[in-house]
Design a protein around this motif. Structure first.
Motif, mmCIF file in Angstrom:
data_model
loop_
_atom_site.group_PDB
_atom_site.id
_atom_site.type_symbol
_atom_site.label_atom_id
_atom_site.label_comp_id
_atom_site.label_asym_id
_atom_site.label_seq_id
_atom_site.Cartn_x
_atom_site.Cartn_y
_atom_site.Cartn_z
ATOM 1 N N GLN A 1 0.849 -1.199 0.000
ATOM 2 C CA GLN A 1 0.000 0.000 0.000
ATOM 3 C C GLN A 1 0.884 1.250 0.000
ATOM 4 O OE1 GLN A 1 -3.160 0.310 -0.384
ATOM 5 N NE2 GLN A 1 -3.855 -1.804 -0.101
ATOM 6 N N SER A 2 0.903 1.939 -1.126
ATOM 7 C CA SER A 2 1.846 3.052 -1.253
ATOM 8 C C SER A 2 1.594 4.150 -0.216
ATOM 9 C CB SER A 2 1.786 3.626 -2.660
ATOM 10 O OG SER A 2 0.464 4.032 -2.942
ATOM 11 N N TRP A 3 0.325 4.287 0.271
ATOM 12 C CA TRP A 3 0.053 5.369 1.225
ATOM 13 C C TRP A 3 0.828 5.187 2.538
ATOM 14 C CZ3 TRP A 3 -1.774 3.986 5.959
ATOM 15 C CH2 TRP A 3 -2.491 2.798 6.079
ATOM 16 N N LEU A 4 1.307 3.958 2.810
ATOM 17 C CA LEU A 4 1.978 3.708 4.093
ATOM 18 C C LEU A 4 3.491 3.889 4.011
ATOM 19 C CD1 LEU A 4 1.577 2.892 7.031
ATOM 20 C CD2 LEU A 4 1.582 0.487 6.337
ATOM 21 N N ARG A 5 4.023 4.101 2.806
ATOM 22 C CA ARG A 5 5.474 4.262 2.666
ATOM 23 C C ARG A 5 5.958 5.447 3.504
ATOM 24 N NH1 ARG A 5 5.640 3.644 -3.338
ATOM 25 N NH2 ARG A 5 5.018 1.469 -3.157
ATOM 26 N N GLY A 6 6.982 5.249 4.315
ATOM 27 C CA GLY A 6 7.471 6.312 5.193
ATOM 28 C C GLY A 6 6.767 6.314 6.531
ATOM 29 N N GLY A 7 5.775 5.417 6.678
ATOM 30 C CA GLY A 7 5.096 5.279 7.961
ATOM 31 C C GLY A 7 5.731 4.167 8.775
ATOM 32 N N SER A 8 4.974 3.662 9.756
ATOM 33 C CA SER A 8 5.513 2.616 10.620
ATOM 34 C C SER A 8 4.357 1.887 11.293
ATOM 35 C CB SER A 8 6.420 3.252 11.682
ATOM 36 O OG SER A 8 7.150 2.266 12.366
ATOM 37 N N TYR A 9 4.583 0.640 11.682
ATOM 38 C CA TYR A 9 3.577 -0.081 12.464
ATOM 39 C C TYR A 9 3.846 0.159 13.949
ATOM 40 C CZ TYR A 9 2.059 -2.530 8.288
ATOM 41 O OH TYR A 9 1.558 -2.825 7.041
ATOM 42 N N LEU A 10 2.752 0.351 14.685
ATOM 43 C CA LEU A 10 2.851 0.581 16.131
ATOM 44 C C LEU A 10 2.174 -0.583 16.858
ATOM 45 C CD1 LEU A 10 3.120 2.158 18.798
ATOM 46 C CD2 LEU A 10 1.165 3.537 18.116
ATOM 47 N N VAL A 11 2.942 -1.251 17.700
ATOM 48 C CA VAL A 11 2.369 -2.281 18.572
ATOM 49 C C VAL A 11 2.242 -1.684 19.974
ATOM 50 C CG1 VAL A 11 2.774 -4.498 19.709
ATOM 51 C CG2 VAL A 11 3.298 -4.235 17.274
ATOM 52 N N ALA A 12 1.027 -1.754 20.525
ATOM 53 C CA ALA A 12 0.793 -1.286 21.895
ATOM 54 C C ALA A 12 0.436 -2.498 22.754
ATOM 55 C CB ALA A 12 -0.353 -0.276 21.919
ATOM 56 N N ARG A 13 1.134 -2.688 23.844
ATOM 57 C CA ARG A 13 0.839 -3.803 24.749
ATOM 58 C C ARG A 13 0.802 -3.261 26.173
ATOM 59 N NH1 ARG A 13 -0.454 -8.687 22.251
ATOM 60 N NH2 ARG A 13 0.664 -9.932 23.808
ATOM 61 N N ARG A 14 -0.317 -3.473 26.829
ATOM 62 C CA ARG A 14 -0.410 -3.070 28.237
ATOM 63 C C ARG A 14 0.104 -4.264 29.033
ATOM 64 N NH1 ARG A 14 -5.124 -3.568 31.316
ATOM 65 N NH2 ARG A 14 -5.435 -2.043 32.986
ATOM 66 N N ILE A 15 1.259 -4.089 29.671
ATOM 67 C CA ILE A 15 1.896 -5.225 30.348
ATOM 68 C C ILE A 15 1.887 -4.992 31.861
ATOM 69 C CG2 ILE A 15 3.936 -6.683 30.509
ATOM 70 C CD1 ILE A 15 4.816 -5.700 27.774
ATOM 71 N N ARG A 16 1.169 -5.826 32.564
ATOM 72 C CA ARG A 16 1.130 -5.701 34.019
ATOM 73 C C ARG A 16 2.438 -6.234 34.602
ATOM 74 N NH1 ARG A 16 -3.027 -7.674 38.438
ATOM 75 N NH2 ARG A 16 -1.870 -6.919 40.235
ATOM 76 N N ILE A 17 3.005 -5.502 35.552
ATOM 77 C CA ILE A 17 4.148 -6.008 36.313
ATOM 78 C C ILE A 17 3.629 -6.334 37.715
ATOM 79 C CG2 ILE A 17 6.416 -5.477 37.278
ATOM 80 C CD1 ILE A 17 6.929 -3.571 34.966
ATOM 81 N N PHE A 18 3.877 -7.558 38.173
ATOM 82 C CA PHE A 18 3.465 -7.928 39.531
ATOM 83 C C PHE A 18 4.526 -7.391 40.488
ATOM 84 C CE2 PHE A 18 1.735 -11.196 36.620
ATOM 85 C CZ PHE A 18 0.394 -10.892 36.781
ATOM 86 N N VAL A 19 4.373 -6.114 40.801
ATOM 87 C CA VAL A 19 5.432 -5.417 41.544
ATOM 88 C C VAL A 19 5.700 -6.023 42.916
ATOM 89 C CG1 VAL A 19 5.956 -3.047 40.901
ATOM 90 C CG2 VAL A 19 3.699 -3.583 41.521
ATOM 91 N N GLU A 20 4.644 -6.497 43.576
ATOM 92 C CA GLU A 20 4.847 -7.038 44.928
ATOM 93 C C GLU A 20 5.767 -8.261 44.868
ATOM 94 O OE1 GLU A 20 1.958 -6.154 43.672
ATOM 95 O OE2 GLU A 20 1.222 -4.565 44.979
ATOM 96 N N ASP A 21 5.582 -9.110 43.852
ATOM 97 C CA ASP A 21 6.454 -10.285 43.700
ATOM 98 C C ASP A 21 7.880 -9.852 43.360
ATOM 99 O OD1 ASP A 21 4.220 -11.782 44.138
ATOM 100 O OD2 ASP A 21 3.884 -12.278 42.018
ATOM 101 N N TRP A 22 7.974 -8.896 42.440
ATOM 102 C CA TRP A 22 9.290 -8.413 42.016
ATOM 103 C C TRP A 22 10.045 -7.813 43.197
ATOM 104 C CZ3 TRP A 22 12.493 -9.034 38.126
ATOM 105 C CH2 TRP A 22 13.521 -8.106 37.911
ATOM 106 N N ASP A 23 9.339 -7.053 44.014
ATOM 107 C CA ASP A 23 10.009 -6.356 45.116
ATOM 108 C C ASP A 23 10.476 -7.312 46.221
ATOM 109 O OD1 ASP A 23 9.558 -4.077 43.734
ATOM 110 O OD2 ASP A 23 7.888 -3.358 44.957
ATOM 111 N N ARG A 24 9.968 -8.556 46.204
ATOM 112 C CA ARG A 24 10.417 -9.551 47.195
ATOM 113 C C ARG A 24 11.588 -10.376 46.665
ATOM 114 N NH1 ARG A 24 4.726 -10.161 49.116
ATOM 115 N NH2 ARG A 24 4.297 -11.394 47.268
ATOM 116 N N ASP A 25 11.905 -10.185 45.386
ATOM 117 C CA ASP A 25 12.953 -11.007 44.774
ATOM 118 C C ASP A 25 14.338 -10.467 45.143
ATOM 119 O OD1 ASP A 25 13.994 -13.046 43.236
ATOM 120 O OD2 ASP A 25 13.897 -11.895 41.362
ATOM 121 N N TYR A 26 15.305 -11.402 45.308
ATOM 122 C CA TYR A 26 16.673 -10.991 45.618
ATOM 123 C C TYR A 26 17.268 -10.207 44.459
ATOM 124 C CZ TYR A 26 16.333 -14.600 49.238
ATOM 125 O OH TYR A 26 15.944 -15.361 50.294
#
Ligand code: HEM
Length: 424
Positions: A263-288
């Motif tokens: 599709q020529s209209w997209l030349r010079g554009g880009s694909y954007l992937v959006a992912r909402r990623i949960r971090i289980f902070v309480e688990d992470w903060d207990r890790d060594y």
């Protein structure tokens, strides 16, 4: 009015402006007021010393849309929109023209419309008056669903613009998936980023409606050599080995859509992937600490790879300790995500930390990484996530809960409008 921040309209200048109240409409000024206060704001804003605003603005027009290769700002407001029932191709085309004009204005520090007629709703919602532009960029994307049979655009859909396949380590919340259109507004001022999305939504009333929205409070990537590396909610530096916009050959090879598109209209554009990623902070903060560093493959404080050196020393994925154990473990995030182990695949990461408050049932923090990445072909993300989602040591602490893919058209020249090439 919000208290101005550094680089914005100072209280002193604002009050100074008030003593020289002008009346009526000031074309091109940020504020347009009917009453004395409105006129004072218009006057004060138009009296901003030359250079102040320019120093904190990013060009809206250009070969590529701003907000991709331009330096990542501190704050994000991201919205996914769906076309409202009953809206047609002409409505959407007209709206994209209005969005173009409004974005051009907002990124130059102007209101999207006048706040002057006491008998009609104000044409700008007003909350950003007095705030610094903060390098505002507004980046537009089209989702796969925009090209279904509603608007007659099926023939304009790039083959690569299809819903992402199911991927490992995701449990998607249907309230945070997809969208016909997206708007990524970034600024160093949170109110300015929010204002941009809100005013575009306001212009779109009856034509588009919010699908979902996320606010990001801290950048987690570096997209320019002029920037230092920020930290994500893991407490680790993030963006160390990101592509930099100055690496133009890598940008062409990995980020900008080229002649390979159908599709020529997209030349010079880009694909954007959006992912909402949960971090289980309480688990992470207990890790060594040592385990955290093995999960990522880098030192938490310095950002250096575990194979040695300093932050920007290239990781040595072959290096072993005296017992022959890999210094960067085989399930470390940076190993599995590296271009060396993915046939040269690279993406431009531009994500933000987010929080949506506390889980009322568990009391745990709801937050993580709002992952945004730009690439030439969505397959770059798909292949990386297929590997990361099944083998990454980080999976114990994260889960993908939202997902969307958009095709971002190229930039515009002055006088051009988004959508014109689509609806032509
Ligand atoms: C909550 C989720 C994630 C966190 C907290 C995270 C964090 C990090 C950190 C701390 C680094 C090392 C510093 C750097 O080079 O930027 C890194 C590198 C990287 N990450 Fe992630 N990441 C996450 C998800 C992802 C996802 C989903 C992808 C892609 C599918 C990804 C792709 C990469 C890549 C390509 C690198 C550079 C690896 C290298 O070449 O050294 N990350 N990430």
């Amino acid at each position: 009015m919000a208290e101005p921040r550094d680089g914005g309209l100072s209280r002193r200048r604002f009050l100074g402006g008030m003593s020289a109240v002008g009346a009526g409409v000031t074309a091109g000024a940020m504020a347009v007021g009917a009453g004395a206060a409105g006129a004072a704001v218009a006057d004060a804003l138009s009296s901003t010393p030359p250079g102040t605003v320019e120093a904190e603005t990013v060009d809206f027009y250009g070969e590529h849309q701003a907000g991709i290769a331009t330096p990542a700002q501190d704050r994000l407001a991201f919205a996914s929109f769906d076309v409202a029932e009953g809206a047609g191709a002409n409505d959407v085309r007209h709206l994209l023209r209005q969005w173009t004009t409004a974005t051009d204005k907002m990124t130059r520090g102007q209101l999207v419309g006048s706040i002057s007629d006491p008998d009609t709703p104000a044409l700008d919602t007003g909350e950003a008056i007095g705030s610094p532009v903060g390098n505002l960029t507004v980046t537009l994307g089209y989702g796969p669903s925009l090209f279904d049979d509603r608007l007659g655009l099926a023939g304009k859909r790039p083959a690569a613009l299809a819903d992402l396949p199911p991927l490992p380590n995701e449990d998607l919340d249907p309230d945070y998936v997809g969208g016909d259109l997206c708007v990524q507004a970034c600024s160093d001022d949170p109110l300015v980023a929010f204002h941009a999305v809100r005013n575009l939504a306001r212009l779109g009333m009856g034509i588009v409606e919010f699908n979902w929205m996320e606010l990001g409070f801290g950048r987690t990537s570096t997209t320019s050599t002029a920037q230092t590396t920020p930290r994500n909610l893991l407490g680790f530096k993030d963006g160390t080995r990101n592509i930099r916009s100055q690496q133009t050959d890598l940008m062409d090879r990995s980020v900008w859509v080229g002649d390979e598109t159908d599709q020529s209209w997209l030349r010079g554009g880009s694909y954007l992937v959006a992912r909402r990623i949960r971090i289980f902070v309480e688990d992470w903060d207990r890790d060594y600490l040592a385990d955290q560093e093995h999960v990522i493959g880098r030192s938490k404080v310095t950002g250096a790879p575990l194979s040695g050196g300093t932050e920007f020393t290239p990781p040595n994925f072959e290096a072993v300790d005296g017992s022959g154990v890999l210094l960067i473990p085989d399930d470390a995030h940076i190993r599995l995500a590296s271009f060396e182990e993915n046939a040269g695949t690279r993406i431009l990461r531009r994500g933000y930390s987010f929080t949506d408050g506390i889980d009322p049932e568990t009391g745990d923090l709801l937050g993580g990484l709002f992952f945004l990445a730009f690439m030439k072909d969505p397959y770059q993300f798909i292949s990386l996530q297929q590997k990361l989602g099944s083998a990454d040591a980080l999976n114990e602490y994260i889960q993908h809960t939202g997902s969307a893919l958009f095709a971002c058209p190229p930039g515009l020249s002055p006088g051009g409008y988004f959508g014109d090439d689509l609806f032509a």
